[in-house]
Every structure is written in C-alpha cells, then in structure tokens.
Design a protein around this motif. Sequence first.
Motif: not given
Lengths: 302, 540
Positions: A29-37, B331-335, B338-352
């Motif tokens: 869960g906390w990982r999603h929190l980091v993700g949201a930030v 490290i945080v997203f290498n789990d 965790m669901r939806g990691r790809n969504v986070y990844r795409v948004v996070m490479i936007l600044p790049y």
Amino acid sequence: MRIAAPETSDQYIPTKRPFNFGRWFSRTGWRHLVGAVMVVFSAFPLLYVLSASLHPGGTLITANGLFNEVDLGSYSTLFNLPQQPYAAWYGNTLLIGTITSVCTVFLGALAAYSFSRMRFRGRRAGLLMLVLVQMFPQLLAVVAIFLLLSGISDIFPAIGLDTQIGLIMVYLGGALGVNTYLMYGFFNTIPASIDEAAKIDGAGHARIFFTIILRLVAPILAVVGLLSFVGTTNEFVIASIVLITPEKQTLAVGLYQFVSQEFSSNYSVFAAGAVLAALPVMALFLFLQKYIVGGLTAGSVK
Amino acid sequence: MTTPRTEQDAAQLRQTKRSRRAARVAEAASAGVKVLLVKIVLLGIVDAISVYALFVLVMKQDWVVVGLVAFVTLVVNWIYFSHQKLPAKYLAPGLIFLLIFQIFVIGYSGYIAFTNYGTGHNSTKADAVNALIVSSQERVPDSASYGLTVLEQSGEFSFLVTDPDGTISVGSATSPLRVVTDATTDATGKATGLAGYTSLRFADIVAQQQDIAALSVPVSDDPNDGSLRTPDGSSAYLYVSDLVYSAADGTMTNSSTGVVYADNGKTGSFVAPSGEELLPGWKVEVGFANFVHAFGSESIRGPLISVTLWTFAFALLSVLTTFGLGLFLAIVFNDLRMRGRNVYRVVMILPYAFPAFLSALVWAGMLNPQFGFVNQVLFGGADIPWLTNEWLAKFSIIFVNLWLGFPYMFLVCTGALQSIPSEIQEAATVDGARPWQVFRLIKLPLLLVSVAPLLISSFAFNFNNFNLIYMLTGGGPRDVTAGVNVGATDILISMVYKVAFVGASRDYGLTSAFSIIIFLLVALVSIVSFKQTKALEELN
C-alpha cells in the motif's frame, strides 16, 4: 544437479487469508502512496503548461487558475505572430532533427559494422578514440565552430553560417561516438555465422550490410535515432550561433527568444508553442518506450 | 597503431594472399551493376563539389585549404576505387565529419586561445588599416565632383565614375578604381552603363540608400589616396582620412594632430605614446596572455574559481539527487505484488520525454517570484525570490534538475535491479541478513558496478548542462563586481557562451582559453573516474 527444495512453510499458506489493511499497507500500500506523490510531481508541470496554453489571452498570473477557462485562441495566435515565425521554427526543427538522426544512424551503423565485423590495424585504438573524443562535448568548441563556419561561408555561402545544412554538418561531427559504441555492442550480439552463410550464398559485404544486418539491428537503430532526434531538438548553443535569420531558426532558439522578450505578458502563447513542440518527441518516446528502456539498460548491464 | 591481441584478430590479419584474392573475386562477382552505378554517381557528386571548391579557393589564393581539400578528395577516391580498404569504406563518411567538426575544432579552439580574436580584433592588419582609414574619412573641402552611376553585379555595388576631365573608371569597395573604355555615355559625356553590370535607376538607389551611402570606393591601392563616396547617388566626392598609414615603418599618423600611432607588436593595434589605442585592431598571437588574464586578474579569477566550484557542486549534487530518488523509486516499484506498476512507470517517464529546454522554461514560469504558480498558489502569494536570490536559485536549479533527471535513473536502476539474481537475496535472507543489510552490503555494490559508468557519464552531462542553467536562471543573479559577464548560478559552459556571444563585446580568445581550461578539467575528471570504475569492476 539442483537439490530439491526442502519442505518449507510456504506450502502451508492457506489459499485465502482475510484482508488486513495494515498488512496490505506495509507490504504494498505505501508503495502506491509513493506512486501517487510521484505522479503529481511528474505530471503537474505538464498539466500546468497544458492549462496555461488553453487560457485565452493568458498571462503568467492567469495560468495559475488551472483549467478555469478553456479556449484554443492561443494556438491560433501562435501561428499569426508577425515577428515569430512559429510554423517555420517547427518545420525547421522537424527537418533538422529528422535529417540529423537519419544520417547519424546511418554513419554510426556503417562504422559500428566495420568495427564489429572486420579486423584491421588501429581498430582498438579507433574504438578507444571514439569514446575519448566524445568526452569533449562539441559545445565547448563553439567559438571555433562559429569561426570555421564563417570561414566556409566565404567559399560556399550555401553551407556556411546561417544555413541549416551547415548546422546539420556540425551535428554529424558527433555521429560517431557513444552512438557507435552502443550500436557496436548490439552488432556483436548478431552471430557472425549469419554473415558467413550469406557470403557463401554469394552476397557481397554491401549486400550483407544493407539487406541483412541493418534489419536485424533495427531496435538499436530506433533507439539511437530517437536519442539523436531528441538531442537535436534540445540543442540550443550551436543552433543559436549558427542560425541567425529568424525564419531559419529552430524551436529551441526561437521559443527561448520569445520567452525572454515577453515572458509574463504572453505566457499562454508560449505554453501553446511548448505543448505543440513537445508533442512529436513525447509521442515518439511513448511509442518506442519499450526499446528505450531496453537500450538504456543494455548500456548499463554487462 | 596497436598490434592485434586476440587470436581472432591475428588469424584474420594473417590471411593469405590467395584467400584475399578469392574474397576479392567473390566480392566483385556479388557487386551488381546497380551498386557500381550508385558508387560512381555518389563519388561524382563529391568530386564535382570539390572541384568547385578548389576553383573558388584558387581564385582566393588560399593555398593551405586548397591542399587540404585536394588531399581529402584524393584519399576518398582512392578508398572507394580501391579493391581493398574495406574497413575504410565503412568508416570514412563518419570519420570525415568527426575530423572536421570535432577534432579540428578542438585544435582550432586551442589556437584561438593564444590569440586576441574578438570584437575589435577579428581580421588582418591590412583590413584594420583600411577600416581605420575608411572610418576616419572626411570629404575634402574643395574636392571636384565626379559624375556617378551606381552599378550592380550579382549583389555587389560598384561606382562608375566620370572624372572632371572625362576619364571613365569603375571600382567597388573591394577593388580600387580602374579605367574603362567601353562604357556607354549620355549626351553630357557622363558614363551611364557598362557591359556586364546593371545600372541602378533612381528608385533602386532610394530603396538601397543606406548601403550605397556607406559604400567607399578606394581611388587606388594606397589607402592614403582616399576614396570616393556619394551622398546622393548621382555624384561622388573624394574623401580622405586624416589618418595616414606608412607602410614602411608600419605606423599610423594623425595628420591633423601629428600623433604617431605605432604597432607595438603585442596588442595587435596602433597605440599612441600616450597609450591611446586605435580600434579596430587586428588578430595577433598573444601567447599565454589569455590564460594569464584568466588567472591573473582578480576580477576574472574570483568568478572563475567560484564558477568552477559551483560547476562541480552542481554536477555532483545532480547525480546524487537524481540517482538517490531514481534508486529509491526503482526499489519501491520493483515489487511484483504491486499492481499498476506500468501506469506509474509511464507517468514517471513523462519528464524525461518532455524536451528539456522547454521544461526549464516552464519551470522558470512556475517559479517566477511575482506571478509564478509556486509563490502564488502553493505559498499563498508569498514573495520568495526563487530565481533571483543566489542560494534559492542554486536550490531551484538542483530541484528542477531532479525533476528532469530522476526518470532516467529510475529506468536504469530498475533494469540493473532486475538483473541481480533473486537467489542472492534468498541466500542472504536464509543466512539471517535483514533487508537493509541485504540492500547495503549486497545489492548496492552489485548495482553500482553496472551503473557506475552511467553515473560518470551523467556527471559529465551535467557538468555541461547548459540548457538548464541558461533557460532557468540565465546564470543569474548577476555578479556585478566580476570583470566578465557571470552570475551566481553560471556553470563553466554557460560562462563560456556568455563571454563569447552575449553582450556587445565578444572575446573569442579569452573564451577559448576558458574552453581549454574546461577541456583539461573534464579530461582529469574522466581519467580519475575511469580508474575508479576499473577498481569497482574488480570488486565483482
């Protein structure tokens, strides 16, 4: 031979456990929190620019009210500025970027092919030189480039100062270098037996290169081409000293001058220009995302 | 040239004559007519261009460049018509650009660093003499009036003049008057046209008034004889300078004041005994003067040192902050749970993916003290000088660079983490290691081995991260006490650009000296860090 795994406790895990928020939060869960930030941090400036560009006649201060008014006026203003030929900048950037990246990929691939497939005297020294030369960025020699091009202007005005061909030639000076090194590594992963088989079938080196090798290494060509396109789009220093006439300039040079002249009064027009300028690059990035991640990590992991 | 080291290299170099000939025959048999045609056409184009260049260069009598162009053309033809030289055929196109626009310009910067090239010193002594004389010319009070027709030939203006006794001559800014006999004349005997030239009509003259008024046609090869200029486009008058050049002793004398300006051989200009200098001067080699200037004068040394320190601090902090955040996120997203990691990844490479020069400009808007989003909305109308206070500007730069750079590090670290076999972690856990220990003692060293080269190249990139500095703060806030145009957030490369190309006076010599100093710094850092990387590699 592998030793069979001992009977561990995980075989006794019940198939369904009751949901426990505390446990879920401490695990994922906390990982999603980091993700949201991070999503807010990453995307906010981009949303801000989009909103600013949609604000009719907006200034820097009106840009702060996010999406409170939506209008495409700034986009049409952008193409009708008398002093700032935005459409020309846009075309120039695409043209210069495309030609530079295509030529960079081609020149780099030629060199990488010979380094990877042929053995000749000076090969090691050549590879080492490529890496060393690349450490001295071209923009440090910007004065010399300026004077060299103004010297060329005296003989060939068509490829000297204030010409796009001149600028492209300067960029191609960096075609060999890290790019070649990246491609060289990838070429080496293509087995040489493919070349040999083709040779036995009567194909010459040119034919092997153009019809076989280039197709097999397409992913790395895409990555190098994209990185080169992005690099050219972002390049400011050399473009700003080589291109003098406003109609010949690129987006980086033009938009910077636009911003430095009338920053806060015409912010929405700048923002519209920025959104349009970013579109092709971002589209390419998202389209080639898979390859880029592969290319970057291929460089990092031996 | 290195000697072949591996078995494969040696074997291939030891090819027998026979097998080489066989390869050649096979090669010739496989190359079709089409390939040959393409080759001939391309080489034909290259040769045609070089012949044109040689022609122009011979006209300009630029013999060194003539030799170079001829040599390169011959080598290129030799490479592509030879049946051997296979590697050279593939390397030549890229190498030519590399040699001209990377290697040559580095050497050329080195040369410029030892000259006084720049505003007021950008040409030869002869040009400077002409420029001085032309700029101090005044109309001879009782000079005769010459009948004038302005001619134009491929964009260049010439004067066709009829002097009071009827002689007709033609000349332009670059070629002195010469007598012509085949000019057409009108009833009064004034020349009106010349074969090969277009005579300008009144309307043309009005349209290009400024250029024509600025035109100065020398009467003879001796600049002291003066030149013809026209105030109205229909008659010309003799203008002479009150500066008189003496070619014999190389001095310039002001005929009205009698002051003698001599070439002291050092500054590349005419200097009076009082120290007064006539500008423009010309380009001379000044030895180490630029380096002495850079290190010797307090007003430049101070800023140079503080800029150098800030450049190192900026590059180091950039790498540390972006790598830190990127690694943390990896490290945080290498789990896998965790669901939806790809969504986070795409948004996070936007600044790049967003072009970097635009990001800096957008952030400059958001951080604007009076109107920016950060102050107005996030800080409720506060007036925080993000970009104009020295330390806040430095902080802003690091912060914006973090936004720009963390996605790259995130991608790289994700890749590197995934390549570390999970058995290592399991083994360590079985041995009783806590997660933090596993990370610090096992994963991090392994990770560093593979990303260290990228950290070094990231350091080198940020060392010269011109766009961010120039677009975000412009190097400001400006340091008003400095002898050169620098500010608190300028890094070396932006200082170089500003000294060379921003502002009224440009000092190419000093700029190139700075460039050379940066070259040396970069080389030093690269050598040291590559040695470190080797040490890291041996860890594995």
